[in-house]
Design a protein around this motif. Structure first.
Motif, mmCIF file in Angstrom:
data_model
loop_
_atom_site.group_PDB
_atom_site.id
_atom_site.type_symbol
_atom_site.label_atom_id
_atom_site.label_comp_id
_atom_site.label_asym_id
_atom_site.label_seq_id
_atom_site.Cartn_x
_atom_site.Cartn_y
_atom_site.Cartn_z
ATOM 1 N N LEU B 19 0.763 -1.223 0.016
ATOM 2 C CA LEU B 19 -0.126 0.004 -0.031
ATOM 3 C C LEU B 19 0.936 1.182 0.060
ATOM 4 O O LEU B 19 1.906 1.299 0.620
ATOM 5 C CB LEU B 19 -0.971 0.036 0.990
ATOM 6 C CG LEU B 19 -2.146 -0.667 0.988
ATOM 7 C CD1 LEU B 19 -3.098 -0.230 2.463
ATOM 8 C CD2 LEU B 19 -3.015 -0.283 0.042
ATOM 9 N N GLN B 20 0.462 2.129 -0.881
ATOM 10 C CA GLN B 20 1.272 3.490 -0.908
ATOM 11 C C GLN B 20 0.189 4.445 -0.354
ATOM 12 O O GLN B 20 -1.240 4.216 -0.416
ATOM 13 C CB GLN B 20 1.668 3.927 -2.139
ATOM 14 C CG GLN B 20 2.609 2.820 -2.523
ATOM 15 C CD GLN B 20 3.161 3.210 -3.791
ATOM 16 O OE1 GLN B 20 3.749 4.485 -3.896
ATOM 17 N NE2 GLN B 20 3.480 2.424 -4.858
ATOM 18 N N TYR B 21 0.459 5.599 0.231
ATOM 19 C CA TYR B 21 -0.285 6.846 0.715
ATOM 20 C C TYR B 21 0.031 7.980 -0.198
ATOM 21 O O TYR B 21 1.079 8.348 -0.383
ATOM 22 C CB TYR B 21 -0.038 6.850 2.299
ATOM 23 C CG TYR B 21 -0.059 5.725 3.029
ATOM 24 C CD1 TYR B 21 -1.498 4.986 3.363
ATOM 25 C CD2 TYR B 21 0.999 5.035 3.973
ATOM 26 C CE1 TYR B 21 -1.557 4.142 4.118
ATOM 27 C CE2 TYR B 21 0.767 3.916 4.649
ATOM 28 C CZ TYR B 21 -0.288 3.487 4.725
ATOM 29 O OH TYR B 21 -0.419 2.384 5.319
ATOM 30 N N GLN B 22 -1.032 8.564 0.069
ATOM 31 C CA GLN B 22 -0.947 10.013 -0.692
ATOM 32 C C GLN B 22 -1.731 10.954 0.415
ATOM 33 O O GLN B 22 -2.737 10.518 0.975
ATOM 34 C CB GLN B 22 -1.778 10.293 -2.012
ATOM 35 C CG GLN B 22 -1.699 11.234 -2.663
ATOM 36 C CD GLN B 22 -2.291 11.332 -4.060
ATOM 37 O OE1 GLN B 22 -3.476 11.004 -4.130
ATOM 38 N NE2 GLN B 22 -1.797 12.078 -5.156
ATOM 39 N N VAL B 23 -1.054 12.197 0.775
ATOM 40 C CA VAL B 23 -1.411 12.794 1.922
ATOM 41 C C VAL B 23 -1.408 14.243 1.528
ATOM 42 O O VAL B 23 -0.944 14.959 0.717
ATOM 43 C CB VAL B 23 -0.252 12.627 2.846
ATOM 44 C CG1 VAL B 23 -0.755 13.508 4.321
ATOM 45 C CG2 VAL B 23 0.171 11.239 3.262
ATOM 46 N N ALA B 24 -2.657 14.874 2.327
ATOM 47 C CA ALA B 24 -2.996 16.346 1.808
ATOM 48 C C ALA B 24 -3.386 17.051 3.207
ATOM 49 O O ALA B 24 -3.941 16.145 4.119
ATOM 50 C CB ALA B 24 -4.077 16.575 0.723
#
Lengths: 201, 267
Positions: B19-24
């Motif tokens: 799993l990879q994460y994208q953060v904002a």
């Protein structure tokens, strides 16, 4: 977009902000996103450019302000002034016209006056907890030009001058209204076109 | 006892370290003079870092109406960052996050003496699982498969009265809701009294497409769950953050509180 994670763990775009805008607490709306794939670490630029907020707010990060502030160290001549006078003459007043300290006056001396809640400050506004303890702002009197400037300092809250936010040193004129914290203060100069302490030794 | 067969079928088993994460992150002042919300992220930009030490997000809403809300939320954030860097990832992470809130509360209390406080939603993503703890009335949502799931409960008088009413056999929801002090917090960091902390006793296994939203009540209390759901369906956290901001600006709520939203999507 060049994303950076600042020391306090905020993501921001270094293309748009020289330093982290969240750390100042001043920005109106900021919105940045990161993908772990595109998010390579990029060194923060040192360029002193005011950031442009997406929603057209005029709010600038305080970190940007601080650079301005040091370059505009207006009160340099002050020590000399005091030495010449052999005493510390009043050059004007702030009068609280609205807020917790309403009705009270605060003396402005012929130097770079620090403003804050602490008693160490030259202008100590005790009754308003929304004012920073130390160095909320500075009020500088410049003897050479017989001029007053309002200089934002370490306050996390925006300072207003006649309802306009102040991020860089602003020149004061008689009866200007300054907002510190929850209070409004009228600036009343003693030294003006009609009077200065010069030649009165 | 679960049979082996059931266990294999359970979505609660196994972990997928791909799993990879994208953060904002999103933060706005609203109509307030000061920003009293604080937030922090750790290891958000480096897959190598979050695989090794976990990804951390935290939102703290300093209490307006009390002095030094910003001091409270910043003190809490600093304390929780220390908790995160000292985490024992082989131990019970959820409990450590819960204990972290107690430690942060003590710090806030020692500085403000009960005169100010902060909420907290504190999350760690590690080995494809979400661990969290929470106190106060900030929000934690999980978006999964077209549904929005609230993961924490608001510690306010309204909810406390609901529980009391249920215990007393009354099921009238209007009384507590209409109470003038319904929104008053019954638990927050820095309180001079018994703190209630919720933490995940079991981690939540994450899947591709999941989005976690942690936000202050300036977001969660203003945008309904239906509106949030619609925005989260977009999938791209950067776009969602913009949508949330636009929605708040459009609503133009008088007295709009400070708002902060942190978004993590799994892909």
């Amino acid at each position: 977009m060049a994303l950076q994670e600042c020391a306090n763990g905020h993501l921001y775009d270094t293309d748009q902000y020289p330093t982290c805008p969240y750390c100042s607490g001043g920005a109106n709306v900021i919105n940045f996103a990161a993908s772990s794939e595109v998010g390579k670490t990029v060194a923060a630029t040192n360029a002193v450019i005011p950031p442009i907020s997406e929603v057209g707010s005029t709010v600038a990060p305080q970190a940007y302000m601080k650079k301005e502030e040091s370059s505009a160290d207006i009160g340099k001549t002050v020590g000399v002034f005091q030495k010449k006078m052999h005493f510390e003459p009043v050059v004007g007043w702030l009068v609280c016209i609205e807020g917790p300290e309403k009705g009270k006056d605060f003396r402005i001396y012929g130097k770079n006056n620090t403003v804050g809640r602490s008693e160490k400050m030259d202008i100590c506004i005790k009754g308003d907890t929304t004012i920073s303890r130390e160095n909320h702002a500075r009020l500088a009197y410049d003897e050479k030009h017989n001029a007053f400037h309002l200089i934002p300092a370490e306050s996390t809250n925006t300072i207003y001058l006649n309802d306009e936010p102040v991020y860089v040193p602003a020149k004061l004129t008689s009866r200007d209204i300054i907002e510190f914290g929850e209070g409004k203060f009228m600036f009343v100069p003693l030294c003006d076109d009609n009077f200065t302490w010069k030649d009165k030794k | 006892m679960l049979s082996d067969n059931q266990r294999t079928l359970s979505p609660l088993t196994g972990f997928d370290d791909s799993l990879q994460y994208q953060v904002a992150n999103l933060q706005g002042l609203g109509r307030r003079q000061r920003q009293e919300d604080s937030f922090t992220l750790a290891n958000a930009l480096s897959r190598e870092q979050y695989l090794k030490s976990g990804l951390m997000i935290c939102v703290c809403d300093g209490m307006g109406g009390m002095k030094d809300g910003k001091v409270a939320s910043e003190t809490a954030i600093a304390s929780l960052r220390r908790t995160f860097s000292a985490l024992d990832l082989s131990g019970n992470i959820g409990r450590q996050l819960g204990n972290g809130l107690y430690a942060a509360s003590d710090e806030v209390l020692s500085i403000l003496g009960g005169g100010g406080g902060s909420t907290a939603v504190f999350c760690v993503f590690y080995q494809d699982k979400l661990y969290f703890s929470s106190a106060g009335d900030s929000f934690l949502y999980l978006y999964r498969g077209g549904r929005l799931i609230r993961l924490n409960v608001e510690h306010n008088l309204c909810n406390q009265r609901y529980l009391e009413n249920i215990r007393d056999g009354e099921l009238d929801i209007n009384g507590p809701r209409e109470d003038a002090e319904a929104q008053a917090l019954t638990s927050f960091l820095g309180m001079d009294g018994e703190l209630t902390v919720d933490y995940s006793a079991h981690p939540i296994p994450l899947r591709r497409g999941d989005i976690v939203l942690a936000c202050s009540d300036g977001v969660g209390g203003v945008l309904g769950e239906g509106a949030l759901l619609t925005m989260l369906e977009g999938g791209n956290v950067q776009e969602i953050a913009k949508d949330i901001d636009e929605a708040i600006q459009t609503i133009q709520k008088p007295n709009q509180d400070n708002y902060t939203a942190l978004l993590v999507s799994c892909y």
